[in-house]
Design an enzyme around this catalytic site. Structure first.
Site, mmCIF file in Angstrom:
data_model
loop_
_atom_site.group_PDB
_atom_site.id
_atom_site.type_symbol
_atom_site.label_atom_id
_atom_site.label_comp_id
_atom_site.label_asym_id
_atom_site.label_seq_id
_atom_site.Cartn_x
_atom_site.Cartn_y
_atom_site.Cartn_z
ATOM 1 N N ASP A 32 0.816 -1.220 0.000
ATOM 2 C CA ASP A 32 0.000 0.000 0.000
ATOM 3 C C ASP A 32 0.852 1.273 0.000
ATOM 4 O O ASP A 32 0.656 2.168 0.843
ATOM 5 C CB ASP A 32 -0.924 0.030 1.235
ATOM 6 C CG ASP A 32 -1.714 -1.264 1.418
ATOM 7 O OD1 ASP A 32 -2.131 -1.849 0.414
ATOM 8 O OD2 ASP A 32 -1.910 -1.660 2.587
ATOM 9 N N GLU A 240 -11.392 -0.039 -3.283
ATOM 10 C CA GLU A 240 -10.563 0.490 -2.184
ATOM 11 C C GLU A 240 -9.338 1.186 -2.772
ATOM 12 O O GLU A 240 -9.149 1.238 -3.994
ATOM 13 C CB GLU A 240 -10.125 -0.643 -1.245
ATOM 14 C CG GLU A 240 -9.237 -1.680 -1.905
ATOM 15 C CD GLU A 240 -8.922 -2.882 -1.016
ATOM 16 O OE1 GLU A 240 -9.384 -2.951 0.137
ATOM 17 O OE2 GLU A 240 -8.197 -3.783 -1.485
HETATM 18 O O1 FUB Z 1 -3.225 -3.575 3.520
HETATM 19 C C1 FUB Z 1 -4.536 -3.817 3.928
HETATM 20 C C2 FUB Z 1 -5.504 -3.512 2.848
HETATM 21 O O2 FUB Z 1 -5.221 -4.290 1.698
HETATM 22 C C3 FUB Z 1 -5.483 -2.098 2.346
HETATM 23 O O3 FUB Z 1 -6.107 -1.199 3.206
HETATM 24 C C4 FUB Z 1 -6.150 -2.276 1.046
HETATM 25 O O4 FUB Z 1 -6.061 -1.188 0.191
HETATM 26 C C5 FUB Z 1 -5.500 -3.530 0.542
HETATM 27 O O5 FUB Z 1 -4.285 -3.264 -0.099
#
Ligand code: FUB
Length: 340
Positions: A32, A240
């Protein structure tokens, strides 16, 4: 995020994949990556993946991260420094578990680190921590940002000095559980296919960067006919990992489509949208999750992203970077992260 046990969804099975780019660091697992240029140097604010021994579930419980490290480099391709622990979950008074994808900004002579973590009631909230240095250590405010929820904060400051906080993620990121300020833990992760897809959220930040200066708004993402993307349009709808950058006066909002493993983008005329879907930035990486950031440095544009090259495990990722190329009309060329 709600990854399955194996990386099969995104990995060719016929041959061992070759990767377009190499991991930035190999001593720890990172994911991320939110990259920024502060004082001419590139700083990367990633998640710090660990194997916490937490059994996997549909809400991503095995993503049980406990601290952040900041990485930095003079330029892409240069030596990468890992600056050690910048913030630990034990120093966030309201935190329960799962320190997920952070972002950072510099303003008022202060570095601000924005982070999502579940509170003691197991509800994701966004927190802010401050430091006098880009690498920390950061000190967390005693409470989450009032009115904040879900995951994946991204801060963007426009030319007029106004900063915006974008956030949200469906499924394990809990965004579907929110109607306005009301939280309902019983809402199912998947919407009906014909429903308008849940949009990410954006709010103006106050001058001190520690609270919302206005209401939380849902960001509209439209198709080529000006209609909102539908929940069943899983190769285009928001999942996301949103990121806002500006290019030649236009606002580019890019994000992960989650279960279809794409990084895509939409373009608008205002920082709060609406944004019109334009295309794919990156095809699936190895690993279930896909999450990115985009910066300009020394006249070139770069995308920071992650895959699972080092571990082969979906919750133990490694951050990477490659150049982002545009056509003369500003559209972005699709990147193939796996080379055949
Ligand atoms: O790293 C945890 C979660 O996985 C992140 O918040 C999302 O964007 C995904 O990459």
């Amino acid at each position: 995020t709600a990854p399955p046990a194996a990386d099969s969804a995104a990995t060719p099975t016929a041959a061992k994949p070759k990767f377009l780019s190499a991991p930035l660091v190999r001593d720890i697992y990172t994911a991320d990556p939110s990259a920024h240029v502060f004082g001419g140097r590139i700083y990367v604010y990633p998640s710090h993946d660990i194997d916490a021994g937490v059994p996997e579930d549909d809400n991503g419980a095995h993503f049980a991260m406990r601290d952040y490290h900041v990485l930095s480099m003079d330029s892409v391709g240069g030596r990468v420094t890992d600056h050690g622990v910048a913030l630990d979950i034990k120093d966030i008074p309201w935190a329960g578990r799962q320190l997920w994808a952070p972002d950072a900004e510099f303003k008022n002579g202060t570095y601000y680190l924005y982070f999502p973590v579940k509170d003691k009631q197991d509800v994701f909230r966004l927190g802010v921590a401050t430091s006098t240095a880009p690498t920390g250590p950061f000190k967390a405010d005693p409470q989450p940002i009032a009115g904040s929820y879900s995951i994946d904060p991204n801060v963007f400051t426009d030319a007029d000095g106004q900063s915006y906080l974008y956030f949200g993620g469906i499924w394990g990121g809990q965004l579907q559980r929110w109607r306005g300020a009301q939280y309902d833990s019983t809402v199912a992760p998947n919407q009906p296919a014909q429903a308008v897809a849940i949009g990410p959220r954006v709010a103006r930040l106050s001058k001190d960067m520690r609270s919302f200066a206005g209401p939380v708004q849902e960001v509209q993402i439209l198709d080529e006919n000006g209609k909102p993307l539908l929940a069943g349009d899983t190769k285009r709808r928001f999942f996301e990992g949103g990121w806002l950058h500006k290019y030649q006066g236009k606002y580019y909002y890019s994000y992960s489509t989650g279960d279809t493993h794409l990084l895509v983008y939409a373009v608008g005329d205002k920082p709060t949208g609406p944004f019109t879907y334009k295309g794919v930035i990156m095809n699936p990486v190895q690993g279930w999750t896909t999450h990115h950031s985009i910066i300009e440095h020394k006249g070139k544009w770069y995308i920071f992203y992650h895959d699972t090259e080092l571990s082969g495990k979906t919750h133990l990722r490694n951050v990477k970077v490659t150049e982002l190329k545009r056509r003369p009309d500003g559209s972005i060329e699709t990147i193939e992260p796996l080379v055949t």
